[in-house]
Design an enzyme around this catalytic site. Sequence first.
Site, PDB file in Angstrom:
ATOM      1  N   LYS A 196       0.854  -1.375   0.061  1.00 25.86           N
ATOM      2  CA  LYS A 196       0.092  -0.078  -0.003  1.00 25.86           C
ATOM      3  C   LYS A 196       0.779   1.272  -0.093  1.00 25.86           C
ATOM      4  O   LYS A 196       1.406   1.566   1.063  1.00 25.86           O
ATOM      5  CB  LYS A 196      -0.914   0.138   1.132  1.00 25.86           C
TER       6      LYS A 196
ATOM      7  N   GLU B 159      10.461   1.509   9.852  1.00 29.01           N
ATOM      8  CA  GLU B 159      11.568   2.659   9.578  1.00 29.01           C
ATOM      9  C   GLU B 159      10.792   3.846   9.876  1.00 29.01           C
ATOM     10  O   GLU B 159       9.860   4.076   8.955  1.00 29.01           O
ATOM     11  CB  GLU B 159      11.812   2.585   7.812  1.00 29.01           C
TER      12      GLU B 159
ATOM     13  N   CYS C 128      13.668  11.770   6.296  1.00 28.85           N
ATOM     14  CA  CYS C 128      13.549  11.214   7.587  1.00 28.85           C
ATOM     15  C   CYS C 128      15.070  11.085   8.332  1.00 28.85           C
ATOM     16  O   CYS C 128      15.030  11.213   9.468  1.00 28.85           O
ATOM     17  CB  CYS C 128      13.360   9.578   7.585  1.00 28.85           C
TER      18      CYS C 128
ATOM     19  N   GLU D 149      10.072  16.324  15.341  1.00 26.41           N
ATOM     20  CA  GLU D 149      10.461  15.824  13.874  1.00 26.41           C
ATOM     21  C   GLU D 149       9.681  16.945  13.171  1.00 26.41           C
ATOM     22  O   GLU D 149       8.510  16.684  13.220  1.00 26.41           O
ATOM     23  CB  GLU D 149      10.479  14.675  13.286  1.00 26.41           C
TER      24      GLU D 149
HETATM   25  P1  NAD Z   1       2.418   8.271   7.777  1.00 29.34           P
HETATM   26  O1  NAD Z   1       2.686   7.551   8.997  1.00 29.34           O
HETATM   27  O2  NAD Z   1       1.266   9.217   7.927  1.00 29.34           O
HETATM   28  O3  NAD Z   1       2.033   7.522   6.656  1.00 29.34           O
HETATM   29  C1  NAD Z   1       2.915   6.476   6.061  1.00 29.34           C
HETATM   30  C2  NAD Z   1       2.090   5.133   5.566  1.00 29.34           C
HETATM   31  O4  NAD Z   1       1.405   4.678   6.454  1.00 29.34           O
HETATM   32  C3  NAD Z   1       0.946   5.654   4.455  1.00 29.34           C
HETATM   33  O5  NAD Z   1       1.105   4.671   3.567  1.00 29.34           O
HETATM   34  C4  NAD Z   1      -0.242   5.868   5.505  1.00 29.34           C
HETATM   35  O6  NAD Z   1      -1.442   5.625   4.550  1.00 29.34           O
HETATM   36  C5  NAD Z   1      -0.056   4.708   6.284  1.00 29.34           C
HETATM   37  N1  NAD Z   1      -0.672   4.811   7.679  1.00 29.34           N
HETATM   38  C6  NAD Z   1      -1.214   5.879   8.395  1.00 29.34           C
HETATM   39  N2  NAD Z   1      -1.655   5.746   9.451  1.00 29.34           N
HETATM   40  C7  NAD Z   1      -1.973   4.245   9.278  1.00 29.34           C
HETATM   41  C8  NAD Z   1      -2.429   3.096  10.031  1.00 29.34           C
HETATM   42  N3  NAD Z   1      -3.200   3.706  11.246  1.00 29.34           N
HETATM   43  N4  NAD Z   1      -2.474   1.963   9.697  1.00 29.34           N
HETATM   44  C9  NAD Z   1      -1.605   1.594   8.780  1.00 29.34           C
HETATM   45  N5  NAD Z   1      -1.106   2.439   7.901  1.00 29.34           N
HETATM   46  C10 NAD Z   1      -1.315   3.665   8.308  1.00 29.34           C
HETATM   47  O7  NAD Z   1       3.665   9.049   7.251  1.00 29.34           O
HETATM   48  P2  NAD Z   1       3.983  10.022   6.331  1.00 29.34           P
HETATM   49  O8  NAD Z   1       3.606  11.293   6.596  1.00 29.34           O
HETATM   50  O9  NAD Z   1       3.757   9.400   4.973  1.00 29.34           O
HETATM   51  O10 NAD Z   1       5.694  10.287   6.180  1.00 29.34           O
HETATM   52  C11 NAD Z   1       6.227  10.934   7.095  1.00 29.34           C
HETATM   53  C12 NAD Z   1       6.726  10.095   8.148  1.00 29.34           C
HETATM   54  O11 NAD Z   1       7.525   9.016   7.616  1.00 29.34           O
HETATM   55  C13 NAD Z   1       7.946  10.981   8.876  1.00 29.34           C
HETATM   56  O12 NAD Z   1       7.946  10.767  10.487  1.00 29.34           O
HETATM   57  C14 NAD Z   1       8.977  10.343   8.499  1.00 29.34           C
HETATM   58  O13 NAD Z   1      10.173  10.636   9.247  1.00 29.34           O
HETATM   59  C15 NAD Z   1       9.058   8.988   8.356  1.00 29.34           C
HETATM   60  N6  NAD Z   1       9.896   8.272   7.347  1.00 29.34           N
HETATM   61  C16 NAD Z   1      10.813   7.596   7.752  1.00 29.34           C
HETATM   62  C17 NAD Z   1      11.573   6.711   6.958  1.00 29.34           C
HETATM   63  C18 NAD Z   1      12.734   5.892   7.414  1.00 29.34           C
HETATM   64  O14 NAD Z   1      13.315   5.217   6.624  1.00 29.34           O
HETATM   65  N7  NAD Z   1      13.198   5.829   8.647  1.00 29.34           N
HETATM   66  C19 NAD Z   1      11.661   6.983   5.424  1.00 29.34           C
HETATM   67  C20 NAD Z   1      10.768   8.069   5.263  1.00 29.34           C
HETATM   68  C21 NAD Z   1       9.772   8.695   5.990  1.00 29.34           C
END
Ligand code: NAD
Length: 472
Positions: free
Chosen positions: A171, A246, A280, A379
Amino acid sequence: MKNYEHFYIDGAWCAPAGTGTIDVRSAATEEVIGRIPTATAEDVGRAVAAARRTFDAGWALTTAAERADWLKKLASALEARVQDVATTISQEVGMPITMSTIVQAQLPVNVTRSFADLIATIDLEEKVGNSVVVREPFGVVGMITPWNYPLHQIMAKVAPAIAAGCTMVLKPSEIAPLNSYLLAEAAMEIGLPAGVLNIVHGDGPTVGEAIARHPDVDMVSFTGSVRAGQRVSSLAADTIKKVTLELGGKSAFIVLDDAPFEKAIPAGVNNAMLNSGQTCSAWTRMVVPRTRLNDVLELASAAAAKLKLGDPLDPKTRLGPLVSEPQRQRVEGYIRTGIAEGARLISGGRRPPELTRGHYVEPTIFADVRPAMTIAREEIFGPVLTILPYDSEEEAVAIANDTMYGLAGGVWSGDKDRALRVARRLRTGQVDVNGGRFNLLAPFGGYKRSGIGREFGKYGLDEYFQIKSLQW
Ligand code: NAD
């Protein structure tokens, strides 16, 4: 306008069970550039069933050499689409096209090839005393990915999972999903066996949670926020799924007093501002000797002034908009909090007045930041750098480690051995020393609340294996 009406399930375009759709907007023009269907639990069920069937019917028994061939073909098919991928992601996310071509489009190709090479050479069996220990594919993997480096984060999971012999249900982020249709097209073009890769779309609470809950999913690989990672982990616990996470970061860049400041400070600013700070692993806390603070502030402001804001599709643009309006408002909230808590704004802080469309924020730098301030702890995920002074090397290390995160970091010194000594003391998954380059064979992942598990290289591949011992 890209109007998609199907999901890629079981090797074919599949009509959704429901009628929901999501509009995808350009970060720069705010116009609708695409539309995708949203999945229901029924669609997730179909995708999981296809992945399960394919795994059990023999994909798990394919040879490493066969899977390496599939990965090479997939890499070439993605490479043929580099321009399309780069343009799509520049529009969805806002990253300037020059950088997007390298990082968003070519890097996933290189990552895919790296796993083709690894699986072709790695030993999947080892003799331990009277046992043979074998690595077997983990099973059906659920994958949930974010928007900031969308295809890179997808291929960081899909490529090792294919290499290991897993099947998967992915997804992608609902904010930047269009690029994943290019991946589906590539998979179809090469004739990747049906059911190996299945892609469904939609929001986290509906589709992501249905994946995390599904009893036929053996493992979930999640990249995103801490909050969603926690939710995925707790849902996965019901069926004892393996979960890799991650998550976010608040990484520190320690500049030691003997560093070449004129090189290190601009490198630190550019790192913090990459992808408008939506990275990130960004070094969002610059930890500098108090005795050199004036030089640092001068060099940092000069570096920020060079980051030309503009249209992400213009090759001269260095900094694009933020991904969305809620993201900009979040970042602006942090800028207000920084000022209210007494930090000193030395660059940016505003919406650029000349750019009236798009979610732009100027590259922003705060001085006089104390470790307890909100902007030094949370963050922000925007173009906001905090500068924290230290009086001793010991204090610099303590400031760097004073965070709930542990994803990345940097150290710069005139003496490489000194920098390495400091780097070893940071409680994070990776540290770049004196500007060390990104290495796609090195493990990437977090300590503390930055996550569990690693991606890339043999460490990332290992996550997708079960380990079995046979003794006689
Ligand atoms: P997010 O957590 O809102 O969304 C990430 C994914 O999770 C999306 O596909 C979203 O639809 C899904 N998601 C959201 N709520 C969910 C739930 N309750 N159950 C299952 N899936 C769910 O994050 P974002 O805004 O897309 O990305 C930003 C965040 O991601 C930042 O905190 C960033 O640091 C982190 N990030 C980490 C890495 C890493 O490798 N460590 C890489 C990129 C981004």
